[in-house]
Write a protein that holds these residues in place. Structure first.
Motif, short mmCIF file in Angstrom:
data_model
loop_
_atom_site.label_atom_id
_atom_site.label_comp_id
_atom_site.label_asym_id
_atom_site.label_seq_id
_atom_site.Cartn_x
_atom_site.Cartn_y
_atom_site.Cartn_z
N MET A 7 33.99 42.44 -4.17
CA MET A 7 33.19 42.16 -5.37
C MET A 7 34.03 42.39 -6.62
O MET A 7 34.85 43.30 -6.63
N THR A 8 33.80 41.60 -7.63
CA THR A 8 34.59 41.68 -8.86
C THR A 8 33.66 41.89 -10.05
O THR A 8 32.64 41.21 -10.16
N MET A 9 34.04 42.84 -10.89
CA MET A 9 33.32 43.03 -12.15
C MET A 9 33.65 41.86 -13.08
O MET A 9 34.82 41.49 -13.19
N ARG A 10 32.63 41.30 -13.73
CA ARG A 10 32.88 40.19 -14.66
C ARG A 10 32.58 40.66 -16.08
O ARG A 10 31.58 41.38 -16.29
N PRO A 11 33.40 40.25 -17.06
CA PRO A 11 33.10 40.65 -18.45
C PRO A 11 31.78 40.01 -18.91
O PRO A 11 31.49 38.86 -18.57
N ILE A 12 30.99 40.80 -19.64
CA ILE A 12 29.69 40.31 -20.14
C ILE A 12 29.87 39.77 -21.56
O ILE A 12 30.43 40.45 -22.42
N LEU A 13 29.41 38.54 -21.78
CA LEU A 13 29.52 37.91 -23.11
C LEU A 13 28.61 38.64 -24.09
O LEU A 13 27.49 39.05 -23.74
N ILE A 14 29.08 38.77 -25.31
CA ILE A 14 28.29 39.41 -26.37
C ILE A 14 27.81 38.33 -27.35
O ILE A 14 28.58 37.44 -27.73
N HIS A 15 26.54 38.43 -27.74
CA HIS A 15 25.94 37.56 -28.75
C HIS A 15 26.65 37.78 -30.09
O HIS A 15 26.93 38.94 -30.41
N PRO A 16 26.94 36.79 -30.92
CA PRO A 16 26.66 35.37 -30.71
C PRO A 16 27.79 34.69 -29.93
O PRO A 16 28.95 34.90 -30.23
N ASP A 17 27.37 33.88 -28.95
CA ASP A 17 28.32 33.10 -28.15
C ASP A 17 27.58 31.81 -27.77
O ASP A 17 26.46 31.90 -27.26
N PRO A 18 28.19 30.65 -28.00
CA PRO A 18 27.47 29.40 -27.72
C PRO A 18 26.99 29.29 -26.28
O PRO A 18 25.96 28.65 -26.01
N ARG A 19 27.69 29.94 -25.33
CA ARG A 19 27.29 29.86 -23.92
C ARG A 19 25.95 30.55 -23.66
O ARG A 19 25.25 30.26 -22.70
N LEU A 20 25.58 31.50 -24.55
CA LEU A 20 24.29 32.20 -24.38
C LEU A 20 23.12 31.39 -24.93
O LEU A 20 21.97 31.80 -24.81
N LYS A 21 23.41 30.23 -25.56
CA LYS A 21 22.35 29.41 -26.16
C LYS A 21 22.11 28.12 -25.35
O LYS A 21 21.31 27.27 -25.75
N LYS A 22 22.82 27.97 -24.23
CA LYS A 22 22.73 26.73 -23.43
C LYS A 22 21.63 26.80 -22.37
O LYS A 22 21.36 27.89 -21.84
N VAL A 23 21.05 25.64 -22.05
CA VAL A 23 20.14 25.56 -20.90
C VAL A 23 21.02 25.38 -19.66
O VAL A 23 21.87 24.49 -19.62
N CYS A 24 20.83 26.26 -18.67
CA CYS A 24 21.70 26.25 -17.49
C CYS A 24 21.25 25.22 -16.46
O CYS A 24 20.07 24.88 -16.39
N ALA A 25 22.20 24.78 -15.64
CA ALA A 25 21.93 23.72 -14.65
C ALA A 25 21.44 24.34 -13.33
O ALA A 25 21.95 25.40 -12.91
N PRO A 26 20.46 23.67 -12.66
CA PRO A 26 20.02 24.16 -11.33
C PRO A 26 21.20 24.13 -10.36
O PRO A 26 22.10 23.31 -10.50
N VAL A 27 21.17 25.04 -9.37
CA VAL A 27 22.20 25.03 -8.34
C VAL A 27 21.71 24.20 -7.15
O VAL A 27 20.50 24.08 -6.94
#
Ligand code: K1U
Ligand code: ZN
Length: 175
Positions: free
Chosen positions: A1-21
């Motif tokens: 398992m790998t720790m992933r960095p958490i994005l901090i607001h404001p970041d455009p990626r936090l405002k996107k509608v995500c795609a179904p898998v």
């Protein structure tokens, strides 16, 4: 398992509608494992894929707060709210993408959610208490919505300014 960095607001990626898998691949299972580890280390009670820069409809949660109780890790692919209670509940929410900021948010007290698990099995369950608050907060992330979007514009702007400052300080410290 790998720790992933958490994005901090404001970041455009936090405002996107995500795609179904689609089919649950080994790569998606690894992402779910990495997110659970990242959430436990933070520490937090939930995490959504866009918070680690993956614009996919995947959330993880474990709302067991009692340190002596068994952990209850959950990974939900393509989660969808199918029913909400009329009764509402107010909880002072936080967010790992908005560190050290908390505010009261009102949401339905109970929700029914359907999702696909890591084995590709479909589930539908009712959540209440902190689980209901958390699952709604995480599904909001998949739709580009943050808990500060429930606040008035002044409070939201004040928190956003604090986060811009925090990101600048962190960037300077790591330069
Ligand atoms: O999505 C996130 O950013 C995670 C967030 C989830 C959440 C918290 C509160 C209400 C709704 C959703 C967090 O986990 S913030 C950290 C937190 O709540 C916590 C941290 C340590 C122990 C207990 C709780
Ligand atoms: Zn959050």
């Amino acid at each position: 398992m790998t720790m992933r960095p958490i994005l901090i607001h404001p970041d455009p990626r936090l405002k996107k509608v995500c795609a179904p898998v689609g089919d649950i691949s080994a790569e998606l299972r690894k992402l779910a494992d990495d997110m659970l580890q990242t959430m436990y280390e933070a520490p937090g009670i939930g995490l959504a894929a866009p918070q680690v820069g993956e614009l996919k409809r995947l959330i993880v949660m474990d709302c067991v707060k009692d340190k002596d109780a068994a952990p209850q890790p959950m990974a939900l692919f393509n989660p969808e709210v199918t029913w909400t209670s009329d009764e509402m509940n107010v909880y002072e929410e936080g967010c790992l993408s908005i560190p050290e900021q908390y505010a009261d948010v009102e949401r339905p007290a109970e929700v029914r959610v359907k999702w696909t698990d890591v084995d590709g099995k479909e589930h539908e369950e009712q959540f209440d208490g902190l689980w209901a608050t958390c699952v709604q907060h995480e599904i909001d992330h998949l739709n580009g919505k943050l808990f500060i979007d429930y606040l008035g514009p002044l409070k939201r702007q004040m928190i956003t300014r604090k986060m811009v400052k925090l990101k600048k300080e962190r960037a300077r410290a790591s330069a």
